[in-house]
Scaffold this motif. Sequence first.
Motif, PDB file in Angstrom:
ATOM      1  N   THR A 161       0.841  -1.189   0.000  1.00  0.00           N
ATOM      2  CA  THR A 161       0.000   0.000   0.000  1.00  0.00           C
ATOM      3  C   THR A 161       0.881   1.246   0.000  1.00  0.00           C
ATOM      4  OG1 THR A 161      -1.967   0.986   1.015  1.00  0.00           O
ATOM      5  CG2 THR A 161      -0.241   0.183   2.520  1.00  0.00           C
ATOM      6  N   GLN A 162       0.237   2.398   0.025  1.00  0.00           N
ATOM      7  CA  GLN A 162       0.954   3.674  -0.047  1.00  0.00           C
ATOM      8  C   GLN A 162       0.965   4.320   1.328  1.00  0.00           C
ATOM      9  OE1 GLN A 162      -0.993   6.732   0.178  1.00  0.00           O
ATOM     10  NE2 GLN A 162       0.715   8.145  -0.092  1.00  0.00           N
ATOM     11  N   VAL A 163       2.104   4.911   1.671  1.00  0.00           N
ATOM     12  CA  VAL A 163       2.213   5.685   2.909  1.00  0.00           C
ATOM     13  C   VAL A 163       2.773   7.064   2.588  1.00  0.00           C
ATOM     14  CG1 VAL A 163       2.449   3.740   4.507  1.00  0.00           C
ATOM     15  CG2 VAL A 163       4.490   4.659   3.380  1.00  0.00           C
ATOM     16  N   GLY A 164       2.510   8.014   3.500  1.00  0.00           N
ATOM     17  CA  GLY A 164       2.967   9.382   3.287  1.00  0.00           C
ATOM     18  C   GLY A 164       1.904  10.235   2.624  1.00  0.00           C
ATOM     19  N   HIS A 165       2.277  11.477   2.346  1.00  0.00           N
ATOM     20  CA  HIS A 165       1.326  12.376   1.698  1.00  0.00           C
ATOM     21  C   HIS A 165       1.093  11.918   0.267  1.00  0.00           C
ATOM     22  CE1 HIS A 165       3.619  14.899  -1.264  1.00  0.00           C
ATOM     23  NE2 HIS A 165       4.614  14.296  -0.650  1.00  0.00           N
ATOM     24  N   THR A 166       0.004  12.398  -0.312  1.00  0.00           N
ATOM     25  CA  THR A 166      -0.394  11.977  -1.648  1.00  0.00           C
ATOM     26  C   THR A 166       0.110  12.981  -2.670  1.00  0.00           C
ATOM     27  OG1 THR A 166      -2.364  11.007  -0.681  1.00  0.00           O
ATOM     28  CG2 THR A 166      -2.359  11.304  -3.053  1.00  0.00           C
ATOM     29  N   THR A 174      -5.132   8.888   4.471  1.00  0.00           N
ATOM     30  CA  THR A 174      -5.052   7.423   4.415  1.00  0.00           C
ATOM     31  C   THR A 174      -3.625   6.913   4.445  1.00  0.00           C
ATOM     32  OG1 THR A 174      -5.092   7.463   1.995  1.00  0.00           O
ATOM     33  CG2 THR A 174      -7.218   7.257   3.119  1.00  0.00           C
ATOM     34  N   GLY A 175      -2.639   7.783   4.206  1.00  0.00           N
ATOM     35  CA  GLY A 175      -1.250   7.360   4.133  1.00  0.00           C
ATOM     36  C   GLY A 175      -0.477   7.472   5.436  1.00  0.00           C
ATOM     37  N   ARG A 176      -1.159   7.706   6.541  1.00  0.00           N
ATOM     38  CA  ARG A 176      -0.451   7.829   7.830  1.00  0.00           C
ATOM     39  C   ARG A 176      -0.012   6.449   8.341  1.00  0.00           C
ATOM     40  NH1 ARG A 176      -0.643  12.438  10.903  1.00  0.00           N
ATOM     41  NH2 ARG A 176      -1.850  14.176  10.048  1.00  0.00           N
ATOM     42  N   PRO A 177       1.285   6.279   8.637  1.00  0.00           N
ATOM     43  CA  PRO A 177       1.745   4.993   9.204  1.00  0.00           C
ATOM     44  C   PRO A 177       1.141   4.714  10.580  1.00  0.00           C
ATOM     45  CG  PRO A 177       3.583   6.273   8.337  1.00  0.00           C
ATOM     46  CD  PRO A 177       2.407   7.200   8.359  1.00  0.00           C
ATOM     47  N   ILE A 178       1.022   5.751  11.397  1.00  0.00           N
ATOM     48  CA  ILE A 178       0.347   5.663  12.690  1.00  0.00           C
ATOM     49  C   ILE A 178      -0.897   6.534  12.600  1.00  0.00           C
ATOM     50  CG2 ILE A 178       0.493   6.194  15.155  1.00  0.00           C
ATOM     51  CD1 ILE A 178       3.492   5.715  15.021  1.00  0.00           C
ATOM     52  N   PRO A 179      -2.069   5.957  12.777  1.00  0.00           N
ATOM     53  CA  PRO A 179      -2.340   4.656  13.399  1.00  0.00           C
ATOM     54  C   PRO A 179      -2.515   3.486  12.432  1.00  0.00           C
ATOM     55  CG  PRO A 179      -4.391   5.861  13.178  1.00  0.00           C
ATOM     56  CD  PRO A 179      -3.307   6.759  12.627  1.00  0.00           C
ATOM     57  N   TYR A 180      -2.606   3.715  11.110  1.00  0.00           N
ATOM     58  CA  TYR A 180      -3.167   2.699  10.217  1.00  0.00           C
ATOM     59  C   TYR A 180      -2.260   1.490  10.005  1.00  0.00           C
ATOM     60  CZ  TYR A 180      -6.233   6.658   9.437  1.00  0.00           C
ATOM     61  OH  TYR A 180      -7.078   7.716   9.625  1.00  0.00           O
ATOM     62  N   ILE A 181      -1.016   1.694   9.630  1.00  0.00           N
ATOM     63  CA  ILE A 181      -0.117   0.547   9.412  1.00  0.00           C
ATOM     64  C   ILE A 181       0.172  -0.154  10.736  1.00  0.00           C
ATOM     65  CG2 ILE A 181       2.115  -0.211   8.553  1.00  0.00           C
ATOM     66  CD1 ILE A 181       0.179   0.780   6.376  1.00  0.00           C
ATOM     67  N   PRO A 201       5.482  13.079   4.931  1.00  0.00           N
ATOM     68  CA  PRO A 201       6.331  13.699   5.966  1.00  0.00           C
ATOM     69  C   PRO A 201       6.330  12.959   7.305  1.00  0.00           C
ATOM     70  CG  PRO A 201       4.231  14.816   5.895  1.00  0.00           C
ATOM     71  CD  PRO A 201       4.169  13.758   4.832  1.00  0.00           C
ATOM     72  N   TRP A 202       5.765  11.756   7.324  1.00  0.00           N
ATOM     73  CA  TRP A 202       5.728  10.967   8.564  1.00  0.00           C
ATOM     74  C   TRP A 202       6.826   9.899   8.526  1.00  0.00           C
ATOM     75  CZ3 TRP A 202       0.776  11.137   5.796  1.00  0.00           C
ATOM     76  CH2 TRP A 202       0.010  12.260   6.156  1.00  0.00           C
ATOM     77  N   THR A 203       8.009  10.310   8.058  1.00  0.00           N
ATOM     78  CA  THR A 203       9.120   9.371   7.884  1.00  0.00           C
ATOM     79  C   THR A 203       9.518   8.719   9.202  1.00  0.00           C
ATOM     80  OG1 THR A 203       9.904  10.846   6.136  1.00  0.00           O
ATOM     81  CG2 THR A 203      11.400   9.093   6.863  1.00  0.00           C
ATOM     82  N   ASP A 204       9.622   9.508  10.253  1.00  0.00           N
ATOM     83  CA  ASP A 204      10.015   8.945  11.550  1.00  0.00           C
ATOM     84  C   ASP A 204       8.977   7.936  12.045  1.00  0.00           C
ATOM     85  OD1 ASP A 204      12.405  10.361  11.705  1.00  0.00           O
ATOM     86  OD2 ASP A 204      11.466  12.088  12.695  1.00  0.00           O
ATOM     87  N   VAL A 209       7.393   2.276  12.983  1.00  0.00           N
ATOM     88  CA  VAL A 209       6.486   1.144  12.780  1.00  0.00           C
ATOM     89  C   VAL A 209       7.230  -0.038  12.165  1.00  0.00           C
ATOM     90  CG1 VAL A 209       4.411   0.362  11.559  1.00  0.00           C
ATOM     91  CG2 VAL A 209       4.442   2.603  12.649  1.00  0.00           C
ATOM     92  N   ALA A 210       8.120   0.244  11.211  1.00  0.00           N
ATOM     93  CA  ALA A 210       8.904  -0.834  10.600  1.00  0.00           C
ATOM     94  C   ALA A 210       9.860  -1.463  11.605  1.00  0.00           C
ATOM     95  CB  ALA A 210       9.679  -0.300   9.393  1.00  0.00           C
ATOM     96  N   THR A 211      10.344  -0.686  12.535  1.00  0.00           N
ATOM     97  CA  THR A 211      11.230  -1.212  13.584  1.00  0.00           C
ATOM     98  C   THR A 211      10.434  -2.042  14.589  1.00  0.00           C
ATOM     99  OG1 THR A 211      12.707   0.700  13.354  1.00  0.00           O
ATOM    100  CG2 THR A 211      12.870  -0.577  15.396  1.00  0.00           C
TER     101      THR A 211
END
Length: 295
Positions: A161-166, A174-181, A201-204, A209-211
């Motif tokens: 899926t896609q994360v980050g801004h569109t 819909t691309g926010r890692p927190i809370p969705y992923i 811009p939610w790189t951190d 989340v990946a960690t």
Amino acid sequence: RQRRVHGGLPEMVVDVWAQPVESLFSGVPEALDLFRRSKSPIFEWEKAGISLTPSRLISLMDEGCVEQVLLSAWSRPNLPHPIPNEKVLEYCRYAPDRVFGVAAVDLHKPMEAVRCVDICVKKYNFKGLRVVNWLWEMPPTHRLYYPLLAKCVELDIPFCTQVGHTGPLMPSETGRPIPYIDQIALDFPELKIVCGHIGYPWTDEMIAVATKHKNVFIDTSAYHPSRYPIQLLQFIKSHGRKKVMFGTNWPQMEWKRCVSGVDELGLSDDVKKLFLEENARRVFKLPKRAERSAL
């Protein structure tokens, strides 16, 4: 054909996010301006009257030093599929050791969607499912995703899926890692989740989340290597060396430019191999090409 060589060994490159563009912009006009701003080669092809065919795709891969590619179908609500699974299958059948499909489904028809994934994986040998969430304006925690996420676990394929801004002019929520992923990784700990487009811009948040979750991964599609955020680059070089995969969103980004840009990142040979090939091969269970295995 020229092959890139590092340390005396042929370098293999796997691109985990690309798509054939024959009908993309008639079905996804929101992406047109993004591709124009990115200086996509498709506009030159259009002027020259050049169409994309399976043989041309392989030629472009060779020119760009890309060995294998995951080619994605696209689906969106209330309209015909911009890129049907059957179109992707044509490319896969032309070069079955180089091109691998990623399925797309209609979220609004959950049972039909589950059956479609089953067919794409078992019959067509597709390697994953991708939902471009901003097209549906539904985050992956929406109830319509959950039968599909369970099917991905059952088939042992990644959910992409896609994360980050569109980039296109659509809402980015819909691309926010927190809370969705984070939430779907908690609900489906066995599910392999590949998060495309870095997460800026939610790189951190994406790195966190990946960690946190062993089965959450990041791909770098839609960004030239010169634009990778510094914290992502540090992650690739350190504890995230097995967590990040090379992607381009081709043909938004040209293969040759992106592959050559990786050389400017200062990656060690072992980290570069993980990033360009081995992580993708492990997560998507990709076979090596027979002719390269013999080298």
